[in-house]
Scaffold this motif. Sequence first.
Motif, mmCIF file in Angstrom:
data_model
loop_
_atom_site.group_PDB
_atom_site.id
_atom_site.type_symbol
_atom_site.label_atom_id
_atom_site.label_comp_id
_atom_site.label_asym_id
_atom_site.label_seq_id
_atom_site.Cartn_x
_atom_site.Cartn_y
_atom_site.Cartn_z
ATOM 1 N N MET A 1 -17.478 23.601 19.386
ATOM 2 C CA MET A 1 -18.956 23.092 19.377
ATOM 3 C C MET A 1 -19.314 21.923 18.428
ATOM 4 S SD MET A 1 -20.058 25.385 21.474
ATOM 5 C CE MET A 1 -21.904 25.251 21.338
ATOM 6 N N ILE A 2 -19.944 21.022 19.045
ATOM 7 C CA ILE A 2 -20.442 19.972 18.264
ATOM 8 C C ILE A 2 -21.931 20.152 18.393
ATOM 9 C CG2 ILE A 2 -18.630 18.336 19.146
ATOM 10 C CD1 ILE A 2 -20.945 17.066 20.767
ATOM 11 N N SER A 3 -22.563 19.524 17.032
ATOM 12 C CA SER A 3 -23.893 19.690 16.998
ATOM 13 C C SER A 3 -24.678 18.525 16.326
ATOM 14 C CB SER A 3 -24.362 20.884 15.949
ATOM 15 O OG SER A 3 -23.637 20.685 14.719
ATOM 16 N N THR A 4 -26.040 18.280 16.739
ATOM 17 C CA THR A 4 -26.766 17.230 16.201
ATOM 18 C C THR A 4 -28.117 17.673 15.991
ATOM 19 O OG1 THR A 4 -27.678 15.001 16.414
ATOM 20 C CG2 THR A 4 -27.105 16.295 18.473
ATOM 21 N N GLY A 5 -28.338 17.964 14.813
ATOM 22 C CA GLY A 5 -29.657 18.493 14.647
ATOM 23 C C GLY A 5 -29.666 20.160 15.215
ATOM 24 N N ALA B 1 -7.639 0.138 19.755
ATOM 25 C CA ALA B 1 -7.200 0.867 21.050
ATOM 26 C C ALA B 1 -7.564 2.260 20.810
ATOM 27 C CB ALA B 1 -5.590 0.831 20.598
ATOM 28 N N ILE B 2 -7.972 2.827 19.631
ATOM 29 C CA ILE B 2 -8.492 4.219 19.567
ATOM 30 C C ILE B 2 -9.591 4.281 18.438
ATOM 31 C CG2 ILE B 2 -6.247 5.441 20.311
ATOM 32 C CD1 ILE B 2 -5.791 5.814 17.177
ATOM 33 N N PRO B 3 -10.415 4.939 18.423
ATOM 34 C CA PRO B 3 -11.566 5.270 17.517
ATOM 35 C C PRO B 3 -11.138 4.966 15.933
ATOM 36 C CG PRO B 3 -11.802 7.104 19.033
ATOM 37 C CD PRO B 3 -10.606 6.419 19.244
ATOM 38 N N GLU B 4 -11.650 4.294 15.230
ATOM 39 C CA GLU B 4 -11.371 4.225 13.760
ATOM 40 C C GLU B 4 -11.683 5.363 13.154
ATOM 41 O OE1 GLU B 4 -10.179 1.513 12.553
ATOM 42 O OE2 GLU B 4 -10.653 0.083 14.011
ATOM 43 N N PRO B 5 -11.132 5.802 12.091
ATOM 44 C CA PRO B 5 -11.393 6.687 11.149
ATOM 45 C C PRO B 5 -12.945 6.985 10.976
ATOM 46 C CG PRO B 5 -9.415 5.873 10.403
ATOM 47 C CD PRO B 5 -9.983 4.910 11.415
ATOM 48 N N GLY B 6 -13.485 8.278 11.026
ATOM 49 C CA GLY B 6 -14.784 8.546 10.883
ATOM 50 C C GLY B 6 -16.080 8.246 12.093
ATOM 51 N N THR B 7 -14.987 7.678 13.024
ATOM 52 C CA THR B 7 -15.984 7.265 14.226
ATOM 53 C C THR B 7 -15.396 8.271 15.535
ATOM 54 O OG1 THR B 7 -14.749 5.446 15.047
ATOM 55 C CG2 THR B 7 -16.426 5.279 13.546
ATOM 56 N N VAL B 8 -16.240 8.383 16.620
ATOM 57 C CA VAL B 8 -15.845 9.030 17.658
ATOM 58 C C VAL B 8 -16.510 8.129 19.059
ATOM 59 C CG1 VAL B 8 -15.566 11.266 17.002
ATOM 60 C CG2 VAL B 8 -17.972 10.494 18.002
ATOM 61 N N TRP B 9 -15.519 8.407 20.092
ATOM 62 C CA TRP B 9 -15.915 7.966 21.465
ATOM 63 C C TRP B 9 -16.467 9.158 22.429
ATOM 64 C CZ3 TRP B 9 -11.332 3.848 22.340
ATOM 65 C CH2 TRP B 9 -11.537 2.962 21.359
ATOM 66 N N ALA B 10 -17.591 9.232 22.943
ATOM 67 C CA ALA B 10 -17.978 10.294 23.744
ATOM 68 C C ALA B 10 -18.299 9.912 25.250
ATOM 69 C CB ALA B 10 -19.226 10.763 23.067
ATOM 70 N N GLU B 11 -17.845 10.718 25.860
ATOM 71 C CA GLU B 11 -18.318 10.485 27.404
ATOM 72 C C GLU B 11 -19.702 10.804 27.745
ATOM 73 O OE1 GLU B 11 -14.355 12.104 30.017
ATOM 74 O OE2 GLU B 11 -15.963 13.773 29.469
ATOM 75 N N GLN B 12 -20.303 10.088 28.549
ATOM 76 C CA GLN B 12 -21.586 10.091 29.121
ATOM 77 C C GLN B 12 -22.288 11.280 29.388
ATOM 78 O OE1 GLN B 12 -23.555 6.838 29.070
ATOM 79 N NE2 GLN B 12 -25.361 8.443 28.872
ATOM 80 N N ALA B 13 -21.652 12.287 29.932
ATOM 81 C CA ALA B 13 -22.094 13.836 30.198
ATOM 82 C C ALA B 13 -22.279 14.174 28.795
ATOM 83 C CB ALA B 13 -21.132 14.232 31.100
ATOM 84 N N LEU C 1 -23.525 12.843 26.101
ATOM 85 C CA LEU C 1 -24.783 12.368 25.476
ATOM 86 C C LEU C 1 -25.829 12.799 26.217
ATOM 87 C CD1 LEU C 1 -23.552 8.574 24.938
ATOM 88 C CD2 LEU C 1 -23.293 10.604 23.489
ATOM 89 N N ASP C 2 -25.674 12.847 27.643
ATOM 90 C CA ASP C 2 -26.911 13.157 28.353
ATOM 91 C C ASP C 2 -26.974 14.589 28.173
ATOM 92 O OD1 ASP C 2 -26.974 10.735 29.473
ATOM 93 O OD2 ASP C 2 -25.697 11.467 31.257
ATOM 94 N N ARG C 3 -26.087 15.579 28.031
ATOM 95 C CA ARG C 3 -26.472 16.999 27.858
ATOM 96 C C ARG C 3 -27.302 17.473 26.677
ATOM 97 N NH1 ARG C 3 -21.399 20.358 30.212
ATOM 98 N NH2 ARG C 3 -21.232 19.301 32.401
ATOM 99 N N ILE C 4 -26.972 16.496 25.583
ATOM 100 C CA ILE C 4 -27.735 16.870 24.399
ATOM 101 C C ILE C 4 -28.716 15.823 23.760
ATOM 102 C CG2 ILE C 4 -25.768 18.428 23.454
ATOM 103 C CD1 ILE C 4 -24.701 16.187 21.667
ATOM 104 N N GLY C 5 -28.950 14.815 24.697
ATOM 105 C CA GLY C 5 -30.194 13.775 24.596
ATOM 106 C C GLY C 5 -29.598 12.871 23.542
ATOM 107 N N THR D 1 -25.562 7.541 17.415
ATOM 108 C CA THR D 1 -26.184 8.883 16.574
ATOM 109 C C THR D 1 -24.861 9.406 16.089
ATOM 110 O OG1 THR D 1 -27.444 9.339 18.413
ATOM 111 C CG2 THR D 1 -27.026 11.213 17.277
ATOM 112 N N THR D 2 -25.283 10.190 14.760
ATOM 113 C CA THR D 2 -24.093 10.999 14.132
ATOM 114 C C THR D 2 -24.343 12.419 14.458
ATOM 115 O OG1 THR D 2 -24.232 9.663 12.334
ATOM 116 C CG2 THR D 2 -23.320 11.538 11.597
ATOM 117 N N ILE D 3 -22.931 12.874 14.635
ATOM 118 C CA ILE D 3 -22.765 14.480 15.060
ATOM 119 C C ILE D 3 -21.799 15.219 14.061
ATOM 120 C CG2 ILE D 3 -22.963 13.709 17.582
ATOM 121 C CD1 ILE D 3 -19.769 14.161 17.667
ATOM 122 N N SER D 4 -21.768 16.422 14.203
ATOM 123 C CA SER D 4 -21.174 17.189 13.408
ATOM 124 C C SER D 4 -20.119 17.821 14.024
ATOM 125 C CB SER D 4 -22.161 18.329 12.658
ATOM 126 O OG SER D 4 -23.062 17.788 11.836
#
Length: 820
Positions: free
Chosen positions: A95-99, A129-141, A143-147, A152-155
């Motif tokens: 599970m990931i969370s934001t707020g 080539a890959i995300p730097e430490p402390g960052t992530v790359w996320a699929e659009q789906a 982002l859309d599902r949690i708006g 944005t920073t996620i947990s």
Amino acid sequence: MTNLGILRLALKQAGSDLRSMEWRALLMALILATSLASFLALLGHQLEKGLGQQSAAMLGADLSLSDSQPIQQNLLLQAKELGLESTQVVQFSTMISTGEQMLLSSVRAVNDPYPLRGRLTTLPEQSAAIPEPGTVWAEQALLDRIGISVGTTISLGYSQFKITAVLVSSPDRGTGFRSFSPQLLINQSDLAATKVVQPGSRIGYRSLFSGDKDGVTAFDELIQAQLTPQQRLLSVYSDQPMAEGAMQHASTFLRLSALFGLLLCGLMITLSLRRYSDAQLPRCALLKSLGMEQQHILKLYLFKLFNGWLLAAVLGCLFSIGLIQLTEYLLRSLLPTGLPAADLEYYLNGPLLSLGLLLIIGLSPLIQMSRIPVMGLLRHDQLSQTALNNPARLLIFISLCGVLALYLGSPVTALLAIISIGLGTLLAGTVASFLLTPSATILARHFRLGRLLKYRLRQQQHWHKIQLGIMSLLLALLSSLLLSQNELVNRWQQQLPEDTPNQFVINIQPWELAPLSQYLKESKIDHQLFPMIRGRITLINDKPPAERLTTEQLQHNSLNRELNLSWSAKAPVYNEIINGTWWPAQSNENLISIEQELAEALQLTLGDKLGFEVAGQRFDATVSNIRKVEWRSFRPNFYIIFSPAVLKNYPHTYITSFSTGEGQQKFSRNLLNTFPALTLIDVKQWIDQASQLIDQLIRAASLILGLTLLAGMMLVQLLLRQELEQRRHENALLQVLGSTRSQTRQLDLLEFSLLGGLSGAMAAALSELITGLLSYQLLELPLTLHPWLWISLPAGGALLFIVGTLLGRRQSGYQQLQQS
């Protein structure tokens, strides 16, 4: 006479040969044979290489080893010794969370280099080539599902990450349901700080390898020998992750097109050589009267055939390269990087094949030409070809089988093709020629030139038997290829119909069943809910599997893991019961329905018993029926379905799948907000990729079909032109005797429409036979009859011959000859 002198004579006679219709028809057949053989060989090879590269790009490597544990270090050292590059991937669902928003996602923790094949596409484009430490790359789906959006920073576990890019596309999504969840890509150096991976966590470990083919194949064989039940190995050289069924059928259709194209050209080469050799008999007799010996005549015509083949090889190769460029344009969306360069030997396939066919087919008429006696100049009855002895015929047959086997890669296919061709031609020619006389008798009653038509048919009886057999088979091959392509396209399209489910919902609790069903109904979503519970097979007919099955059978996936089990009072409407019957809705017996392939793998029949362990409880159930399951239907399917009384009191969840339209993302977000405990799995991206692949394969198959049909039509016209050339002097003589041009034209039209109609009728019978064999044996399609063939092929054959006759008369100089 020296070889050089014979060669000079062959070159001197080249001009007169080019004025011969028989020689021009032979050259055209050779050009078509070379073009088709080269094109299909090059296309098959390049398509295989291109799709292999595409598969590697989707797999992220040439070889992927999945396990529930990290890979052993000694394997990594062995891969390095073989010159392979490797990288490690850790994937899990969490599970990931934001707020206040939470979402189940699939996390891939990767190291540089990654991926080993293909590339990651992001928006905005990233320099790393890959995300730097402390960052992530996320699929659009996700982002859309949690708006949320980029920035944005996620947990994630005990760590915070900033989303710096949208992951537009990426290889190596993994396998299983976790691969369909919205994904995050993180740097593996951040994994420990999240504290998500703990003892007992369900983690997937993948080791990716890439390198040259020999090294990958050697390492593949090394790993295969020591695979454990929980490990899975995928290789681009032995597995095709992208649409295996469609690619298998496409490969079959490509080989089928190659075989049919070669048979068409072989028929034309045979007929043209026979016509040419008959026309050359007086010249051979003349050469013998001038002192040329038998072996010199044989060498002379061998040089002529070689010169003709050389011209055809150059033109055919150029034409095939042009067709490859056209195909590459049509397949640009399937293979964005274009078709890879073919190996040099594949450019030689077509010319060498046409040379082999020419020499093997031409051996018989050349030998017979060299045996023509000098008396043939004075007595025309001496200008006849003597049959070869049986050993010579056997040698030609074996050689022809060998040439086709080398090209097709299957001696059995080549042997069956040649035998079928011979029997089909003989049968069709015999039956059609037998029907000629009664058919001509009927026409004679209605046309003034009917009696002359009957005389002409009797005069040409021997040739008509050969021509009708060849034309019948030619039309049958063309119609069979067309039918096979249409049925194959329908099969591809049925794999992914418009209403194919693109959403799966799992972990539905019993108390959510009614409100979820009502919610989906109000949203006008067609769905069906299935109960699901996990269990293992422990016994087969009261004995452990190890005591009943072979070592190979024990490797079946169903015996090495827990299965998803279900129960139902009614049979699923999209499953076919192939043996046995479904149980009554109120049955209290322990009965099961088992999937066909599993039943075959475990050697189960109706009445056999299986032992199960579910939630720590053991019990038996009897096989009541066997089902055929289409696993690519994207509907909930199960190896084993129980009668309701067996499992309904065990703890269970539900699963469903459905299709959504344009408002998919909004619907998904609202569904998860209403039912936050559900797990929603989006497979739309995979379906879109598979649909695109199928569309491109259909276009490629249509191009191949069109080229083969075009070649067939050209061969038909060449055959008609040859026949019309035989009628030129006869028609001129008829006009001298008082016939008009319209009457001679009518006579030709009557004769060729009759030949075309009878050829079409024989072709309809042969087409049904050929299509049935192809559908059942090669394409694995159901057997169907085609009544419309019995009308369209005779009518089409007659029309084709009539059009060919009209064109041939206008282009061959009839009017000038008749007026002279």
